[in-house]
Design a protein around this motif. Structure first.
Motif, PDB file in Angstrom:
ATOM      1  N   ALA A 173       0.858  -1.186   0.000  1.00 42.83           N
ATOM      2  CA  ALA A 173       0.000   0.000   0.000  1.00 42.83           C
ATOM      3  C   ALA A 173       0.895   1.237   0.000  1.00 42.83           C
ATOM      4  N   SER A 174       0.402   2.322  -0.545  1.00 38.50           N
ATOM      5  CA  SER A 174       1.239   3.513  -0.696  1.00 38.50           C
ATOM      6  C   SER A 174       1.194   4.425   0.528  1.00 38.50           C
ATOM      7  N   ALA A 175       0.670   3.941   1.628  1.00 38.15           N
ATOM      8  CA  ALA A 175       0.424   4.764   2.812  1.00 38.15           C
ATOM      9  C   ALA A 175       1.693   5.387   3.399  1.00 38.15           C
ATOM     10  N   GLY A 176       1.524   6.548   4.002  1.00 31.19           N
ATOM     11  CA  GLY A 176       2.626   7.226   4.671  1.00 31.19           C
ATOM     12  C   GLY A 176       3.283   6.363   5.733  1.00 31.19           C
ATOM     13  N   PHE A 178       1.184   0.300  -6.548  1.00 29.98           N
ATOM     14  CA  PHE A 178       0.026   1.062  -7.012  1.00 29.98           C
ATOM     15  C   PHE A 178       0.393   2.381  -7.675  1.00 29.98           C
ATOM     16  N   ASN A 179      -0.313   2.676  -8.734  1.00 29.82           N
ATOM     17  CA  ASN A 179      -0.272   4.004  -9.352  1.00 29.82           C
ATOM     18  C   ASN A 179       1.152   4.514  -9.510  1.00 29.82           C
ATOM     19  N   GLU A 216       0.827  -2.327   5.196  1.00 32.76           N
ATOM     20  CA  GLU A 216       0.315  -0.977   5.521  1.00 32.76           C
ATOM     21  C   GLU A 216      -0.973  -0.612   4.775  1.00 32.76           C
ATOM     22  N   TYR A 217      -1.770  -1.610   4.498  1.00 26.86           N
ATOM     23  CA  TYR A 217      -3.134  -1.342   4.019  1.00 26.86           C
ATOM     24  C   TYR A 217      -3.968  -1.101   5.272  1.00 26.86           C
ATOM     25  N   LEU A 261      -0.336  11.197   6.954  1.00 22.03           N
ATOM     26  CA  LEU A 261       0.413  11.385   5.706  1.00 22.03           C
ATOM     27  C   LEU A 261      -0.185  10.439   4.675  1.00 22.03           C
ATOM     28  N   HIS A 306       0.531   9.554   1.358  1.00 18.24           N
ATOM     29  CA  HIS A 306       1.435   8.646   0.648  1.00 18.24           C
ATOM     30  C   HIS A 306       2.853   8.777   1.197  1.00 18.24           C
ATOM     31  N   CYS A 314      -7.304   9.313   3.096  1.00 18.84           N
ATOM     32  CA  CYS A 314      -6.498   8.359   2.315  1.00 18.84           C
ATOM     33  C   CYS A 314      -6.472   6.995   2.986  1.00 18.84           C
ATOM     34  N   THR A 315      -6.486   6.974   4.304  1.00 15.52           N
ATOM     35  CA  THR A 315      -6.400   5.717   5.052  1.00 15.52           C
ATOM     36  C   THR A 315      -7.781   5.182   5.418  1.00 15.52           C
ATOM     37  N   LYS A 356     -11.372  -2.587   4.606  1.00 10.35           N
ATOM     38  CA  LYS A 356     -10.334  -2.961   5.571  1.00 10.35           C
ATOM     39  C   LYS A 356     -10.896  -3.873   6.652  1.00 10.35           C
TER      40      LYS A 356
HETATM   41  O1  C5P Z   1      -3.638   6.532  -3.257  1.00  9.79           O
HETATM   42  P1  C5P Z   1      -3.490   5.288  -4.063  1.00  9.79           P
HETATM   43  O2  C5P Z   1      -4.829   4.750  -4.540  1.00  9.79           O
HETATM   44  O3  C5P Z   1      -2.516   5.384  -5.183  1.00  9.79           O
HETATM   45  O4  C5P Z   1      -2.904   4.209  -3.063  1.00  9.79           O
HETATM   46  C1  C5P Z   1      -2.918   2.841  -3.364  1.00  9.79           C
HETATM   47  C2  C5P Z   1      -3.760   2.097  -2.359  1.00  9.79           C
HETATM   48  O5  C5P Z   1      -3.105   2.028  -1.092  1.00  9.79           O
HETATM   49  C3  C5P Z   1      -5.092   2.762  -2.064  1.00  9.79           C
HETATM   50  O6  C5P Z   1      -6.039   2.417  -3.064  1.00  9.79           O
HETATM   51  C4  C5P Z   1      -5.440   2.226  -0.690  1.00  9.79           C
HETATM   52  O7  C5P Z   1      -6.050   0.968  -0.772  1.00  9.79           O
HETATM   53  C5  C5P Z   1      -4.058   2.082  -0.045  1.00  9.79           C
HETATM   54  N1  C5P Z   1      -3.745   3.221   0.816  1.00  9.79           N
HETATM   55  C6  C5P Z   1      -4.105   3.164   2.157  1.00  9.79           C
HETATM   56  N2  C5P Z   1      -3.808   4.197   3.000  1.00  9.79           N
HETATM   57  C7  C5P Z   1      -3.177   5.300   2.533  1.00  9.79           C
HETATM   58  C8  C5P Z   1      -2.829   5.389   1.166  1.00  9.79           C
HETATM   59  C9  C5P Z   1      -3.123   4.338   0.335  1.00  9.79           C
HETATM   60  O8  C5P Z   1      -4.687   2.171   2.594  1.00  9.79           O
HETATM   61  N3  C5P Z   1      -2.870   6.290   3.386  1.00  9.79           N
END
Ligand code: C5P
Length: 321
Positions: A102-105, A125-126, A257-258, A267, A269, A279-280, A291
């Protein structure tokens, strides 16, 4: 207790979110942008086995293969890769062990890089980079899931950025809930069809697929079916889609980190200085519900969840229903 601490134990609820997020969720429900008309069951989430079996049964991985209109009339049967997405792991076999990052901070300062790279396949991701973040996120990428903004918006430099080269690509875009493909083709959220055609021509050997909207909405149906209240009528996040993709391709899936660890942060990303709890925990996407469902299926330890933000899931080929 915080929402995230509750999430670790599977008893978080929308009522615990900050008012701004609750309001945003309600707005998405009343807007119903994708014309969702759900007629299935609604109930308390089933147990782990029930959720796993429902997903295995109903969330069948499907990509555009060019056999349906309007794609069949446009010659897409010759445009899509000859080998299906399931072939990425080798004919008739699965990746042994996979990582979903996951891209999370909260990935920052995790030092999970080596562990992530030790898996046979890694999903990212992305536009999430590895360069400069290797110690925390690793540097192996096998598949990248991209939403339609990546190929459509110039700022992502889809054609020239190395992020999208030398790996397999899986793209998606929110279609109407009715899965009206001609209407989707005329009016996607972001035009991914033109760049898809172009890239298939320029890089015919790069595995590049577009997820079938039926797959996306079947995932959504399973999420909604496991809750009593109405979830956001928008597609699941790329994270949830990616986890389910890898459950089809791998014998075992490790998700990082999902569901946030103790490093939990607003944060958004790990690679951007932008803060937003949505975002989370979700605003547009039904993230909190996704989740809760994923937590329910976790076979890993609570300690791994707290320290690594790691969830362990069996691949669909690893259990019978
Ligand atoms: O933001 P983005 O969609 O590119 O991030 C990829 C995936 O990571 C999200 O679809 C989400 O499932 C997960 N994510 C998350 N918490 C964050 C950022 C992203 O769970 N803070």
């Amino acid at each position: 207790k915080t929402v995230v601490q509750r999430l670790w134990h599977g008893d978080a609820s929308v009522a615990m979110l900050i008012p701004r997020l609750q309001k945003s969720m309600r707005n998405w429900v009343s807007l119903n942008k994708h014309h969702v008309a759900y007629r299935g069951r609604r109930g308390q989430a089933q147990d782990a086995r029930g959720v796993l079996c429902e997903l295995k049964e109903r969330a069948r991985l499907k990509t555009l293969d060019g056999t349906e209109q309007p794609f069949s009339g446009l010659g897409w049967d010759k445009l899509v890769p000859v080998l299906t997405l399931e072939h990425l792991s080798g004919q008739g076999s699965k990746f042994k062990s996979c990582a979903v990052v996951a891209s999370a901070g909260a990935m920052l300062h995790s030092s999970l890089g080596n562990e992530i790279d030790s898996h046979e396949a890694v999903l990212r991701f992305n536009s999430a980079p590895t360069e400069g973040y290797e110690n925390d996120v690793g540097n192996k990428t096998t598949i990248r899931i991209i939403n339609s903004q990546i190929p459509a918006l110039p700022r992502y430099h889809f054609n020239t950025s190395s992020l999208y080269q030398g790996i397999s690509l899986v793209a998606w875009d929110p279609a109407p809930y009715s899965v009206d493909l001609p209407r989707w083709y005329r009016n996607p959220d972001y035009d991914l069809f033109t760049p898809y055609k172009e890239r298939r021509r320029l890089h015919p050997n790069q595995p590049f697929y577009i997820l079938h909207p039926k797959f996306i909405w079947q995932l959504w149906d399973v999420i909604q079916g496991n809750f009593l209240e109405s979830i956001q009528p928008n597609p699941p996040s790329s994270g949830f889609i990616g986890i389910l993709l890898m459950m089809s391709l791998c014998e075992e899936v490790h998700v990082y980190e999902y569901i946030p660890s103790l490093r939990q942060t607003d944060l958004c990303h790990y690679h951007e200085r932008y803060y937003d709890a949505a975002c989370t925990l979700g605003a547009y996407h039904p993230l909190l519900y996704e989740k809760l469902l994923v937590q329910k299926m976790n076979t890993g330890s609570l300690n791994d969840l707290k320290t690594k933000g790691k969830i362990t899931l069996p691949g669909f080929s690893s259990f019978d229903c």
